[in-house]
Design a protein around this motif. Structure first.
Motif, mmCIF file in Angstrom:
data_model
loop_
_atom_site.group_PDB
_atom_site.id
_atom_site.type_symbol
_atom_site.label_atom_id
_atom_site.label_comp_id
_atom_site.label_asym_id
_atom_site.label_seq_id
_atom_site.Cartn_x
_atom_site.Cartn_y
_atom_site.Cartn_z
ATOM 1 N N ALA A 14 -2.584 6.159 17.917
ATOM 2 C CA ALA A 14 -2.371 6.798 16.623
ATOM 3 C C ALA A 14 -1.146 6.164 15.978
ATOM 4 O O ALA A 14 -0.129 5.934 16.642
ATOM 5 C CB ALA A 14 -2.180 8.306 16.779
ATOM 6 N N ALA A 15 -1.253 5.881 14.678
ATOM 7 C CA ALA A 15 -0.155 5.221 13.971
ATOM 8 C C ALA A 15 0.128 5.955 12.673
ATOM 9 O O ALA A 15 -0.800 6.351 11.959
ATOM 10 C CB ALA A 15 -0.507 3.764 13.688
ATOM 11 N N LEU A 16 1.402 6.129 12.362
ATOM 12 C CA LEU A 16 1.834 6.710 11.106
ATOM 13 C C LEU A 16 2.411 5.603 10.233
ATOM 14 O O LEU A 16 3.374 4.937 10.622
ATOM 15 C CB LEU A 16 2.895 7.792 11.349
ATOM 16 N N ILE A 17 1.799 5.399 9.069
ATOM 17 C CA ILE A 17 2.208 4.322 8.167
ATOM 18 C C ILE A 17 2.667 4.925 6.851
ATOM 19 O O ILE A 17 1.979 5.782 6.292
ATOM 20 C CB ILE A 17 1.040 3.345 7.902
ATOM 21 N N GLU A 18 3.821 4.503 6.382
ATOM 22 C CA GLU A 18 4.337 4.940 5.090
ATOM 23 C C GLU A 18 4.595 3.721 4.222
ATOM 24 O O GLU A 18 5.360 2.838 4.605
ATOM 25 C CB GLU A 18 5.613 5.768 5.263
ATOM 26 N N ASP A 19 3.926 3.659 3.083
ATOM 27 C CA ASP A 19 4.047 2.533 2.156
ATOM 28 C C ASP A 19 3.811 1.207 2.864
ATOM 29 O O ASP A 19 4.506 0.214 2.622
ATOM 30 C CB ASP A 19 5.418 2.532 1.475
ATOM 31 N N MET B 39 0.850 -1.189 0.000
ATOM 32 C CA MET B 39 0.000 0.000 0.000
ATOM 33 C C MET B 39 0.890 1.246 0.000
ATOM 34 O O MET B 39 1.633 1.494 0.941
ATOM 35 C CB MET B 39 -0.920 0.007 1.228
ATOM 36 N N LYS B 40 0.848 2.015 -1.072
ATOM 37 C CA LYS B 40 1.709 3.168 -1.221
ATOM 38 C C LYS B 40 1.097 4.400 -0.551
ATOM 39 O O LYS B 40 -0.120 4.514 -0.403
ATOM 40 C CB LYS B 40 1.955 3.464 -2.698
ATOM 41 N N GLY B 41 1.959 5.332 -0.182
ATOM 42 C CA GLY B 41 1.488 6.582 0.398
ATOM 43 C C GLY B 41 1.599 6.597 1.905
ATOM 44 O O GLY B 41 1.969 5.612 2.548
ATOM 45 N N SER B 42 1.294 7.758 2.486
ATOM 46 C CA SER B 42 1.376 7.941 3.938
ATOM 47 C C SER B 42 -0.023 8.074 4.523
ATOM 48 O O SER B 42 -0.887 8.760 3.971
ATOM 49 C CB SER B 42 2.204 9.186 4.271
ATOM 50 N N VAL B 43 -0.219 7.410 5.643
ATOM 51 C CA VAL B 43 -1.528 7.364 6.283
ATOM 52 C C VAL B 43 -1.366 7.536 7.783
ATOM 53 O O VAL B 43 -0.435 6.988 8.384
ATOM 54 C CB VAL B 43 -2.242 6.017 6.011
ATOM 55 N N ILE B 44 -2.241 8.318 8.386
ATOM 56 C CA ILE B 44 -2.375 8.340 9.840
ATOM 57 C C ILE B 44 -3.639 7.564 10.182
ATOM 58 O O ILE B 44 -4.736 7.906 9.716
ATOM 59 C CB ILE B 44 -2.462 9.776 10.387
ATOM 60 N N ALA B 45 -3.481 6.507 10.957
ATOM 61 C CA ALA B 45 -4.607 5.694 11.397
ATOM 62 C C ALA B 45 -4.884 5.983 12.864
ATOM 63 O O ALA B 45 -3.982 5.879 13.701
ATOM 64 C CB ALA B 45 -4.320 4.213 11.185
#
Length: 343
Positions: free
Chosen positions: A17-22, A1-7
């Motif tokens: 809170a989690a920061l996910i990149e790619d 999964m590409k891109g940056s997401v805050i979950a």
């Protein structure tokens, strides 16, 4: 999964809170008990500790903090302090007198005057506009109050930035004027969801749906963090285990028996180590037993691990190789270790 997401979500009723990149978990914020990093308190100076260059500070709820290298303080004096990191059970919280009032766009810095703009903002017209905005918003403030405008200001609306500056300035002025009294929590640390909004900048997506943590693979990655083994490319692995005295890291090559296996495994471990320590909430002294590789290749590892920790948000000091061939470093413990409820 590409891109940056805050979950954003909850585990057992606690904010996460989690920061996910790619697809890879890069940062994590968990709801904590007690006073978390960033909390601002009024404390009472206690006894000095000879040999350690500091004093204990009495905090609210019977807790204790430790302040290094204080000057001109006397026992019984009320002071304003900020929590700078986590402490182990039974140990005092690390404190600083350099209190910062931090929000998404602005940081007000008592005792460090001046108007500063993030160096990440390079466009000169943008910098001039922000400088004018900062100057106007800080007009009439105490000369000892400084201001830093953060990098996210580059694409933000002027009215939002101005409102943020005025809010932080007002909070700072109120707290700095409330020095006298018994130990008290004056400004609580941000919760995980607020911290993500404040510190993690702009991302491609913010997901606060009920399934966000599961949908983006955060729960599986948290489960992996609760185990000491970390799988690396090519079948290699490293084991990260915390003791009372230090964090031990052991790097293994796995089934690869090629001449370069040790160096490849060690490079992979060095690149991922800052992220692993950050997510696990580990710090202090770290001793790494890299996989066997020739001494002539040690400079390669030094470059890789140095670059990896320079890119990390935490403070770290590289001590270098021990006589027995291990690598030592020290990393500031800026958050609590993963609690049991996460896994």
């Amino acid at each position: 999964m590409k891109g940056s997401v805050i979950a954003l979500g909850q585990i057992e009723g606690r904010e996460v809170a989690a920061l996910i990149e790619d697809g890879v978990l890069q940062d994590l914020a968990l709801e904590q008990d007690g006073f978390a990093t960033g909390a601002i308190l009024r404390g009472i100076v206690g006894r000095p500790v000879k040999g350690l260059g500091g004093v204990f500070v009495d905090l609210p709820d019977g807790q204790s903090g430790f302040l290094r290298a204080p000057k001109g303080l006397r026992p019984g004096q009320p002071i304003l302090v900020q929590v700078t990191g986590a402490s182990e059970d039974g140990k005092a919280l690390p404190l600083t007198l350099r209190v910062l009032f931090k929000s998404r766009y602005a940081i007000v810095t008592p005792g460090a005057p001046g108007l500063n703009i993030s160096r990440a903002i390079r466009d000169e017209d943008t910098r001039r506009g922000l400088a004018d905005l900062a100057s106007e918003a800080m007009t009439g403030a105490d000369e000892e109050l400084g201001l830093i405008l953060r990098s996210v200001c580059e694409d933000a609306a002027e009215d939002e930035i101005a409102e943020d500056i005025l809010s932080m300035r007002g909070l700072a002025e109120a707290v700095l004027g409330d020095i006298d009294g018994a130990p008290e929590l004056l400004v609580d640390a941000p919760g995980p969801h607020e911290l993500a909004w404040r510190d993690w900048g702009d991302v491609d997506e913010v997901d606060d749906s009920p399934e966000a943590l599961d949908h983006h693979g955060v729960l599986d990655q948290l489960s992996a963090l609760s185990r000491p083994e970390v799988r690396l490319d090519g079948g290699a692995s490293m084991w990260i285990e915390a003791t009372r005295a230090f964090v031990a890291v052991d790097v293994n090559t796995g089934a690869d028996t090629s001449p370069a296996a040790g160096l490849k495994a060690s490079i992979a471990a060095a690149r991922d180590l800052p992220r692993q320590l950050r997510l696990r909430g580990l710090g202090g002294m770290v001793i790494v037993d890299f996989a066997p590789c020739p001494k002539r290749d040690r400079h390669v590892l030094e470059q890789v691990i140095g670059k990896a920790f320079r890119a990390d948000a935490g403070e770290a000091t590289m001590a270098g190789w021990t006589p027995l061939g291990n690598y030592e470093l020290a990393r500031k413990r800026d958050r609590a270790a993963l609690p049991g409820w996460v896994a």
